[in-house]
Design a protein around this motif. Structure first.
Motif, PDB file in Angstrom:
ATOM      1  N   PRO A   1       0.797  -1.232   0.000  1.00 41.79           N
ATOM      2  CA  PRO A   1       0.000   0.000   0.000  1.00 41.79           C
ATOM      3  C   PRO A   1       0.830   1.284   0.000  1.00 41.79           C
ATOM      4  O   PRO A   1       0.488   2.245  -0.675  1.00 41.79           O
ATOM      5  CB  PRO A   1      -0.832  -0.099   1.275  1.00 41.79           C
ATOM      6  CG  PRO A   1      -0.839  -1.535   1.643  1.00 41.79           C
ATOM      7  CD  PRO A   1       0.411  -2.125   1.098  1.00 41.79           C
ATOM      8  N   GLU A   2       1.945   1.303   0.734  1.00 43.99           N
ATOM      9  CA  GLU A   2       2.747   2.525   0.808  1.00 43.99           C
ATOM     10  C   GLU A   2       3.504   2.834  -0.484  1.00 43.99           C
ATOM     11  O   GLU A   2       4.019   3.933  -0.657  1.00 43.99           O
ATOM     12  CB  GLU A   2       3.730   2.459   1.991  1.00 43.99           C
ATOM     13  CG  GLU A   2       4.788   1.392   1.871  1.00 43.99           C
ATOM     14  CD  GLU A   2       4.417   0.049   2.475  1.00 43.99           C
ATOM     15  OE1 GLU A   2       5.333  -0.724   2.760  1.00 43.99           O
ATOM     16  OE2 GLU A   2       3.227  -0.232   2.673  1.00 43.99           O
ATOM     17  N   LEU A   3       3.551   1.875  -1.407  1.00 45.85           N
ATOM     18  CA  LEU A   3       4.244   2.103  -2.675  1.00 45.85           C
ATOM     19  C   LEU A   3       3.302   2.447  -3.825  1.00 45.85           C
ATOM     20  O   LEU A   3       3.750   2.834  -4.905  1.00 45.85           O
ATOM     21  CB  LEU A   3       5.076   0.868  -3.050  1.00 45.85           C
ATOM     22  CG  LEU A   3       6.189   0.490  -2.078  1.00 45.85           C
ATOM     23  CD1 LEU A   3       6.873  -0.791  -2.528  1.00 45.85           C
ATOM     24  CD2 LEU A   3       7.191   1.613  -1.942  1.00 45.85           C
ATOM     25  N   LYS A   4       2.002   2.347  -3.611  1.00 46.97           N
ATOM     26  CA  LYS A   4       1.036   2.589  -4.679  1.00 46.97           C
ATOM     27  C   LYS A   4       1.105   4.004  -5.245  1.00 46.97           C
ATOM     28  O   LYS A   4       0.818   4.232  -6.405  1.00 46.97           O
ATOM     29  CB  LYS A   4      -0.372   2.270  -4.204  1.00 46.97           C
ATOM     30  CG  LYS A   4      -0.572   0.777  -3.987  1.00 46.97           C
ATOM     31  CD  LYS A   4      -2.023   0.430  -3.876  1.00 46.97           C
ATOM     32  CE  LYS A   4      -2.240  -1.014  -3.517  1.00 46.97           C
ATOM     33  NZ  LYS A   4      -1.776  -1.964  -4.487  1.00 46.97           N
ATOM     34  N   ARG A   5       1.531   4.986  -4.443  1.00 45.65           N
ATOM     35  CA  ARG A   5       1.590   6.365  -4.935  1.00 45.65           C
ATOM     36  C   ARG A   5       2.660   6.554  -6.003  1.00 45.65           C
ATOM     37  O   ARG A   5       2.641   7.532  -6.729  1.00 45.65           O
ATOM     38  CB  ARG A   5       1.837   7.335  -3.784  1.00 45.65           C
ATOM     39  CG  ARG A   5       3.177   7.159  -3.116  1.00 45.65           C
ATOM     40  CD  ARG A   5       3.302   8.080  -1.945  1.00 45.65           C
ATOM     41  NE  ARG A   5       4.435   7.721  -1.124  1.00 45.65           N
ATOM     42  CZ  ARG A   5       5.120   8.582  -0.419  1.00 45.65           C
ATOM     43  NH1 ARG A   5       4.771   9.844  -0.416  1.00 45.65           N
ATOM     44  NH2 ARG A   5       6.132   8.184   0.302  1.00 45.65           N
TER      45      ARG A   5
ATOM     46  N   PRO B   1      13.453  -0.677  -0.811  1.00 46.46           N
ATOM     47  CA  PRO B   1      14.368  -1.822  -0.834  1.00 46.46           C
ATOM     48  C   PRO B   1      14.888  -2.119  -2.241  1.00 46.46           C
ATOM     49  O   PRO B   1      14.116  -2.186  -3.200  1.00 46.46           O
ATOM     50  CB  PRO B   1      13.508  -2.977  -0.310  1.00 46.46           C
ATOM     51  CG  PRO B   1      12.509  -2.301   0.577  1.00 46.46           C
ATOM     52  CD  PRO B   1      12.207  -0.989  -0.101  1.00 46.46           C
ATOM     53  N   ALA B   2      16.206  -2.253  -2.350  1.00 46.40           N
ATOM     54  CA  ALA B   2      16.857  -2.511  -3.636  1.00 46.40           C
ATOM     55  C   ALA B   2      16.714  -3.980  -3.983  1.00 46.40           C
ATOM     56  O   ALA B   2      17.601  -4.791  -3.773  1.00 46.40           O
ATOM     57  CB  ALA B   2      18.321  -2.101  -3.579  1.00 46.40           C
ATOM     58  N   SER B   3      15.548  -4.311  -4.516  1.00 49.61           N
ATOM     59  CA  SER B   3      15.223  -5.697  -4.830  1.00 49.61           C
ATOM     60  C   SER B   3      14.200  -5.719  -5.961  1.00 49.61           C
ATOM     61  O   SER B   3      13.380  -4.809  -6.084  1.00 49.61           O
ATOM     62  CB  SER B   3      14.638  -6.363  -3.587  1.00 49.61           C
ATOM     63  OG  SER B   3      13.959  -7.537  -3.910  1.00 49.61           O
ATOM     64  N   THR B   4      14.250  -6.765  -6.770  1.00 50.91           N
ATOM     65  CA  THR B   4      13.272  -6.896  -7.850  1.00 50.91           C
ATOM     66  C   THR B   4      11.868  -7.153  -7.312  1.00 50.91           C
ATOM     67  O   THR B   4      10.903  -7.057  -8.048  1.00 50.91           O
ATOM     68  CB  THR B   4      13.673  -8.017  -8.822  1.00 50.91           C
ATOM     69  OG1 THR B   4      13.869  -9.219  -8.083  1.00 50.91           O
ATOM     70  CG2 THR B   4      14.938  -7.656  -9.576  1.00 50.91           C
ATOM     71  N   GLU B   5      11.755  -7.426  -6.028  1.00 47.53           N
ATOM     72  CA  GLU B   5      10.444  -7.568  -5.398  1.00 47.53           C
ATOM     73  C   GLU B   5       9.738  -6.209  -5.308  1.00 47.53           C
ATOM     74  O   GLU B   5       8.517  -6.136  -5.321  1.00 47.53           O
ATOM     75  CB  GLU B   5      10.609  -8.164  -4.000  1.00 47.53           C
ATOM     76  CG  GLU B   5       9.306  -8.402  -3.276  1.00 47.53           C
ATOM     77  CD  GLU B   5       9.518  -8.977  -1.884  1.00 47.53           C
ATOM     78  OE1 GLU B   5       8.552  -8.910  -1.099  1.00 47.53           O
ATOM     79  OE2 GLU B   5      10.612  -9.477  -1.578  1.00 47.53           O
ATOM     80  N   PHE B   6      10.531  -5.120  -5.251  1.00 46.90           N
ATOM     81  CA  PHE B   6       9.973  -3.783  -5.086  1.00 46.90           C
ATOM     82  C   PHE B   6      10.238  -2.843  -6.260  1.00 46.90           C
ATOM     83  O   PHE B   6       9.518  -1.873  -6.443  1.00 46.90           O
ATOM     84  CB  PHE B   6      10.531  -3.146  -3.811  1.00 46.90           C
ATOM     85  CG  PHE B   6      10.217  -3.912  -2.579  1.00 46.90           C
ATOM     86  CD1 PHE B   6       8.975  -3.813  -1.978  1.00 46.90           C
ATOM     87  CD2 PHE B   6      11.149  -4.772  -2.017  1.00 46.90           C
ATOM     88  CE1 PHE B   6       8.670  -4.534  -0.844  1.00 46.90           C
ATOM     89  CE2 PHE B   6      10.858  -5.500  -0.881  1.00 46.90           C
ATOM     90  CZ  PHE B   6       9.610  -5.386  -0.289  1.00 46.90           C
TER      91      PHE B   6
END
Length: 94
Positions: free
Chosen positions: A27-31, A61-66
């Motif tokens: 949710p915090e990354l949706k913006r 986070p430096a990851s392909t997940e994010f």
């Protein structure tokens, strides 16, 4: 989780100066969904410091997940490095 200095340096080399979009799976990354950003660096907390052209830098986070790396040619067309006021000598505004 402890990371070695070598692992940190490898992560920093892999992500710095990459054009990215956020994988909005939290949710915090949706913006940030659909906005092209540029990774300025990776900090010692293993988070990518990303410039989304709005005057702020955000650590994600430096990851392909994010984060999803974009093709530089296509991303440069969508990314304006002078879109924010955080420039060494910003052009005069009227």
């Amino acid at each position: 989780m402890y990371r070695t200095e070598a692992a940190y340096e490898a992560l920093k080399r892999d992500w710095t100066d990459q054009f990215v979009e956020v994988v909005a799976n939290r949710p915090e990354l949706k913006r940030f969904a659909g906005i092209v950003g540029r990774v300025v660096t990776v900090n010692h907390n293993l988070k990518a410091v990303v410039d989304f052209q709005d005057g702020g830098w955000y650590d994600i986070p430096a990851s392909t997940e994010f984060l999803k790396k974009l093709d530089p040619t296509e991303a440069k067309a969508k990314y304006d490095p002078k879109a924010n006021c955080a420039q060494p000598l910003p052009e005069k505004q009227s």
